[in-house]
Design a protein around this motif. Structure first.
Motif, PDB file in Angstrom:
ATOM      1  N   LEU A  46       0.819  -1.221   0.000  1.00  0.00           N
ATOM      2  CA  LEU A  46       0.000   0.000   0.000  1.00  0.00           C
ATOM      3  C   LEU A  46       0.849   1.266   0.000  1.00  0.00           C
ATOM      4  O   LEU A  46       0.441   2.283  -0.565  1.00  0.00           O
ATOM      5  N   SER A  47       2.030   1.208   0.625  1.00  0.00           N
ATOM      6  CA  SER A  47       2.883   2.392   0.711  1.00  0.00           C
ATOM      7  C   SER A  47       3.884   2.477  -0.422  1.00  0.00           C
ATOM      8  O   SER A  47       4.439   3.548  -0.691  1.00  0.00           O
ATOM      9  N   GLY A  48       4.159   1.329  -1.082  1.00  0.00           N
ATOM     10  CA  GLY A  48       5.178   1.313  -2.130  1.00  0.00           C
ATOM     11  C   GLY A  48       6.573   1.169  -1.584  1.00  0.00           C
ATOM     12  O   GLY A  48       7.551   1.212  -2.333  1.00  0.00           O
ATOM     13  N   ARG A  49       6.691   0.955  -0.273  1.00  0.00           N
ATOM     14  CA  ARG A  49       8.011   0.839   0.353  1.00  0.00           C
ATOM     15  C   ARG A  49       8.404  -0.630   0.451  1.00  0.00           C
ATOM     16  O   ARG A  49       8.376  -1.236   1.525  1.00  0.00           O
ATOM     17  N   VAL A  50       8.756  -1.228  -0.648  1.00  0.00           N
ATOM     18  CA  VAL A  50       9.174  -2.624  -0.668  1.00  0.00           C
ATOM     19  C   VAL A  50      10.683  -2.679  -0.561  1.00  0.00           C
ATOM     20  O   VAL A  50      11.398  -1.998  -1.293  1.00  0.00           O
ATOM     21  N   HIS A  51      11.186  -3.483   0.364  1.00  0.00           N
ATOM     22  CA  HIS A  51      12.637  -3.600   0.545  1.00  0.00           C
ATOM     23  C   HIS A  51      13.292  -4.197  -0.684  1.00  0.00           C
ATOM     24  O   HIS A  51      12.735  -5.056  -1.349  1.00  0.00           O
ATOM     25  N   ALA A  52      14.513  -3.776  -0.937  1.00  0.00           N
ATOM     26  CA  ALA A  52      15.231  -4.282  -2.104  1.00  0.00           C
ATOM     27  C   ALA A  52      15.414  -5.784  -2.038  1.00  0.00           C
ATOM     28  O   ALA A  52      15.308  -6.488  -3.034  1.00  0.00           O
TER      29      ALA A  52
END
Length: 315
Positions: A247-253
């Protein structure tokens, strides 16, 4: 199918039972029913149709008792007139759902796999026990009917599917986590409106691999959604790391496919809006619950007009 075992000399079967066995043998010969699926399928049929039959029998019996004629005669007449129509409608509904389910399963990355990536939502009625004590039986049934009817509309309008109602709780799945968020936020918003009959609820959302079996869902993603619901305060929605990242777009590499370890929340995420996301997130204190020693969670909200976070929700 859920019936008690009969003695050898009991007259309990008809030619229809013989035909049922023949159909079952046909399905086995066609390779549809393997040894590992036979018992589970029969149990599922038995449970599902037992509930349906109880409800239908209640309707017919109630109608028969309202008649001035002999209830047994009225019931027999109603059965003869009603059952063929009910059977036809059941077949119609089943076929429609079969087409929908087949299309949905063919659309997944690995058709036929029992594991899919989905958003799981639990929604729990707040204060159900105290409310149910204050209502008559008829009022309680009407209240629950309204909740289930409104919930069904909200869920299907957003592309979700109700898996089951568990007392005062409903289990929902959605392929898109945004749909799951909208379902949960809409339900909590309606429940917080004093002018709306919809009961006050709380919700938990988890996103990740889900094991599907005979129309039900299992696995850590389901467990976490349930744990989050129990932790949520009335009128709030808590989400896990998988749902937060989507939902936030903050996916870890290191987890670019969204498959972050369940219960492992990254440190240092600030409270507020995520870039490009229509939601705001508040990082919750890690908690220990059954099966998860440090479960990470975020409170999910829609931003208020002209303001940042809505205060006071979550814990």
């Amino acid at each position: 199918m859920g019936f008690p075992t009969q003695t050898d000399d009991a007259i309990a079967f008809t030619p229809l039972d013989v035909q049922a066995l023949r159909h079952t043998r046909d399905l086995i010969d066609l390779g549809i029913l393997g040894p590992d699926r036979q018992a589970a399928l029969v149990r599922t049929w038995g449970r599902s149709y037992a509930r349906l039959a109880e409800w239908q029998a209640t309707l017919l019996t109630s109608r028969a008792l309202e008649s001035d004629a002999d209830p047994a005669d009225t019931l027999a007449q109603l059965t003869q007139e009603v059952l063929p129509r009910v059977e036809a409608l059941q077949s119609y509904v089943w076929r429609r759902h079969l087409v929908s389910a087949g299309a949905r399963m063919l659309a997944v990355e690995t058709p036929g796999s029992p594991v899919v990536r989905q958003a799981v939502v639990f929604v729990d009625i707040v204060g159900y026990t105290s409310r149910s004590k204050a209502l008559s039986e008829a009022e309680l049934v009407d209240w629950l009917e309204h909740f289930e009817s409104e919930t069904l509309g909200l869920v299907v309008d957003r592309g979700g599917r109700i898996i089951k109602n568990i007392g005062d709780e409903v289990l929902v799945v959605a392929d898109d986590v945004t749909d799951a968020a909208e379902i949960a936020l809409t339900m909590t918003s309606r429940g917080s409106d004093e002018d709306d009959r919809f009961p006050e609820v709380r919700a938990g959302i988890a996103f990740g691999p889900v094991v599907t079996r005979l129309g039900d869902v299992f696995g850590p993603t389901v467990n976490i959604a349930s744990r989050l619901t129990a932790l949520a305060r009335p009128g709030t929605v808590l989400i896990d790391q998988g749902a937060y990242e989507r939902l936030s777009g903050r996916v870890h590499a290191e987890d670019a496919d969204g498959q972050a370890p369940h219960g492992q929340a990254p440190d240092g995420q600030a409270e507020g809006e995520a870039g490009g996301s229509p939601y705001t997130f508040r990082r919750m204190r890690r908690v220990s619950v059954k099966g998860y020693s440090r479960l990470g969670a975020w409170a999910l909200r829609r931003p208020r007009q002209g303001r940042g976070l809505e205060p006071g929700a979550g814990r």
